[in-house]
Write an enzyme that holds these catalytic residues in place. Structure first.
Site, PDB file in Angstrom:
ATOM      1  CB  CYS A  86      -0.859   0.071   1.262  1.00  0.00           C
ATOM      2  SG  CYS A  86      -1.490  -1.488   1.815  1.00  0.00           S
ATOM      3  CD  GLU A 148      -4.799   5.959   1.813  1.00  0.00           C
ATOM      4  OE1 GLU A 148      -3.773   6.661   1.877  1.00  0.00           O
ATOM      5  OE2 GLU A 148      -4.766   4.725   1.843  1.00  0.00           O
TER       6      GLU A 148
END
Length: 227
Positions: A86, A148
């Site tokens: 990630c 996000e």
């Protein structure tokens, strides 16, 4: 508000806080850039600061999923178990390019190398499938957090691993049942999961995993799933 003290944090991780990430609106339109540090401070998240990110799920040819446990050095969500990789595309021309999410897929290739040591030639951007996007928000602690829009990316390939111990504490390939057992351990409080990984597993992952040969039915580049 006083300047956040970062002197006690891991030096390698502090250097990464200077990276320029992509500032977006809630529909994933680019509106500027800012530092990784500014995007991850809860005080800025509360003001609405939002950035572009990605989450890679890499499966080997036995259809097992590569998981990692984030290192003790990580500033957000240390020691948490999570999906393969990630991170964030950077605010530079190559990773800003939006046609078929090629910029995000280039960023994923770069980070698979940086975190897991996967040689660049082993996973090309063309081998990274972009499924959909989720928008989530989560606090790591009183200072740091996440807000996000996360591009969900799948890779199916056997790869060479040489993880960076500053990024990754441990890693393993898991079957569906082994992941279910990890989820049970997390529910008991025996292990910790990153919030985005928990959301994706509970909402989407097993139906996608059951259909790795037929993922096209799940590809949706129009909708941003609000979590």
């Amino acid at each position: 508000m006083p300047e956040v003290n970062i002197s006690h944090l891991d030096k390698q991780q502090v250097q990464l806080l200077a990276e320029m990430c992509i500032l977006i609106d809630e529909n994933d339109n680019k509106i500027g850039g800012d530092t990784k540090k500014n995007f991850h401070l809860n005080e800025n998240i509360e003001k609405g600061l939002l950035h572009r990110a990605f989450s890679v799920f890499l499966f080997n040819t036995e259809n097992k999923l590569l998981l990692q446990q984030r290192s003790d050095s990580k500033i957000t969500f240390p020691r948490c178990f999570t999906n393969t990789c990630c991170s964030h595309p950077l605010n530079n021309p190559g990773e800003l390019e939006e046609n078929e999410a090629i910029g995000v897929r280039r960023a994923a290739q770069r980070h698979l190398k940086a975190e897991l040591g996967i040689p660049l030639e082993e996973v090309s951007p063309a081998e990274i499938d972009y499924i959909t996007q989720i928008h989530y928000k989560a606090q790591s602690d009183s200072i740091w957090g996440e807000n996000e829009i996360d591009y969900i990316l799948f890779v199916r390939k056997n790869v060479t691993l040489n993880p960076d111990p500053n990024e990754i504490k441990s890693y393993c390939y898991v079957s569906k049942e082994e992941l279910r057992e990890l989820m049970r351990k997390a529910a008991r409080g025996d292990v910790k999961l990153t919030p985005w990984f928990k959301i994706i597993v509970e909402t989407f992952l097993f139906k996608w995993w059951d259909n790795l040969n037929h993922l096209s039915q799940f590809i949706d580049h129009e909708k941003i799933h609000r979590m």
